[in-house]
Design an enzyme around this catalytic site. Structure first.
Site, PDB file in Angstrom:
ATOM      1  N   VAL A 243      -5.174   0.515   5.948  1.00 45.53           N
ATOM      2  CA  VAL A 243      -3.395   1.114   6.624  1.00 45.53           C
ATOM      3  C   VAL A 243      -3.297   1.867   5.572  1.00 45.53           C
ATOM      4  CG1 VAL A 243      -3.408  -1.523   7.078  1.00 45.53           C
ATOM      5  CG2 VAL A 243      -2.397  -0.903   4.650  1.00 45.53           C
TER       6      VAL A 243
ATOM      7  N   CYS B 290       1.430  -1.896   0.121  1.00 44.42           N
ATOM      8  CA  CYS B 290       0.144  -0.205   0.234  1.00 44.42           C
ATOM      9  C   CYS B 290       0.561   1.090  -0.562  1.00 44.42           C
ATOM     10  CB  CYS B 290      -1.095   0.006   1.204  1.00 44.42           C
ATOM     11  SG  CYS B 290      -2.189   1.470   1.612  1.00 44.42           S
TER      12      CYS B 290
ATOM     13  N   TYR C 150      -5.214   6.000  -8.840  1.00 48.25           N
ATOM     14  CA  TYR C 150      -6.902   5.274  -8.186  1.00 48.25           C
ATOM     15  C   TYR C 150      -8.018   5.872  -9.816  1.00 48.25           C
ATOM     16  CZ  TYR C 150      -3.960   3.473  -4.815  1.00 48.25           C
ATOM     17  OH  TYR C 150      -3.314   2.360  -3.841  1.00 48.25           O
TER      18      TYR C 150
ATOM     19  N   TRP D 177      -7.653  -6.597   6.229  1.00 50.09           N
ATOM     20  CA  TRP D 177      -6.286  -7.177   6.090  1.00 50.09           C
ATOM     21  C   TRP D 177      -5.770  -8.178   7.235  1.00 50.09           C
ATOM     22  CZ3 TRP D 177      -2.847  -4.831   2.607  1.00 50.09           C
ATOM     23  CH2 TRP D 177      -3.257  -4.060   2.027  1.00 50.09           C
TER      24      TRP D 177
END
Length: 325
Positions: free
Chosen positions: A104, A36, A167, A69
């Site tokens: 996260v 990430c 994105y 996660w």
């Protein structure tokens, strides 16, 4: 009607050093995924500032499942400090009725097991400012007060058009929306190419928060965003200044030694089945190019200013070495 991609706001925005969360060595755990980019910011800043002994770190599996996660990289599939299988357990310990996204980076209070914050834009600033008493000797100032207005302005443009822009392009569901954000992305990359053609770093003559935020997108660009997110007008390797700048930072202690390309590529290509239904992970790009000379020293600048580089990566946090150039 076409609509641009919108990133959901972070739900938990407490700041350590205020209210109920004092800065305290050993009290908190930083939960990240090396896949990430938002989490990678915190990983880099933690390492550059030497906060490893004050703030422990949990690394999640790059492949999530429907429960969020997960800690399947650890023995028994549980984080050895928090004792949980999924990061979502810390979210619900904080707010039992929470049913939103699990993201996260996240900082968790170890004694209570409760999430403190998932506010990724503020986490690195918090580490740089409130956590200063716990920085290592020789830690650089990544957010120098005289330059904060300029850093903030650069960060705003980079976030809108580059960090989030990839994105917005990748998850666009309408041609017009995709073309608009992809065009804006490359216009910003062109502007950054011009800016970095005559200066080694984005703001001032040392590494700052601005460089951390741009780097995490650039290091993923050719491996993921160029193909997977259809950001294919140009590769970063086709921008002379940006490519040299990316290699310069990658070869700086605290940056490349936190990057795990295997986690990055497997996460994006295996998780986003709406974009890549087969889950096939590409074999490229050629990673050894990251170790080639960049020549940026000719522009001057001092990576860590009056400070010093961080020491070796602490045991247990190593990432795979690149193949030799």
């Amino acid at each position: 009607m076409s609509k641009d991609f919108e990133r959901a706001p972070n739900h938990f925005t407490d700041r350590i050093g205020a209210s109920d969360w004092p800065v305290e060595a050993g009290r908190y755990r930083l939960v990240v995924s090396r896949a990430c980019p938002w989490a990678s910011r915190a990983v880099i800043v933690r390492r550059v500032l030497g906060l490893e002994s004050a703030l422990s770190m949990a690394v999640a599996d790059p492949i999530q499942d429907s429960r969020s996660w997960r800690f399947t990289l650890d023995p028994g599939g549980r984080d050895p400090v928090l004792g949980i299988e999924y990061l979502g357990e810390a979210y619900r310990a904080r707010e039992p009725s929470y049913d939103g996204g699990i993201s996260v980076p996240a900082i968790v209070d170890v004694p209570s097991g409760k999430l403190v914050t998932n506010d990724y834009p503020e986490i690195t600033l918090n580490l740089e400012i409130e956590w200063a008493p716990l920085h290592r000797d020789g830690a650089p100032d990544l957010y120098p007060e005289p330059l904060r207005d300029e850093i903030d302005a650069v960060n705003e443009d980079v976030f809108r058009d580059v960090n989030n822009g990839v994105y917005a392009a990748g998850f666009a569901t309408r041609q017009r929306a995709y073309e608009r954000v992809a065009t804006r992305l490359f216009e910003r990359l062109d502007a950054l190419e011009d800016r970095l053609s005559t200066r080694r770093y984005l703001v001032g003559d040392t590494i700052t928060e601005a460089d951390v935020r741009l780097f995490v997108t650039l290091v993923r660009f050719d491996a993921v965003y160029h193909g997977h997110f259809k950001c294919n007008r140009r590769k970063i390797t086709e921008y002379p200044a940006l490519w040299a700048y990316s290699r310069d930072l990658f070869q700086t202690p605290g940056f490349g030694d936190t990057v795990n390309f295997d986690h990055i590529t497997r996460h994006y290509y295996e998780v986003h089945r709406n974009i890549n239904p087969t889950g096939i992970v590409p074999i490229g790009p050629e990673l050894r190019l990251w170790a080639t000379p960049h020549g940026r020293e000719a522009l001057g600048g001092r990576p860590f200013g009056d400070g010093t580089p961080p020491g070796p990566v602490v045991a247990g946090e190593e990432v795979p070495d690149l193949p030799p150039a």
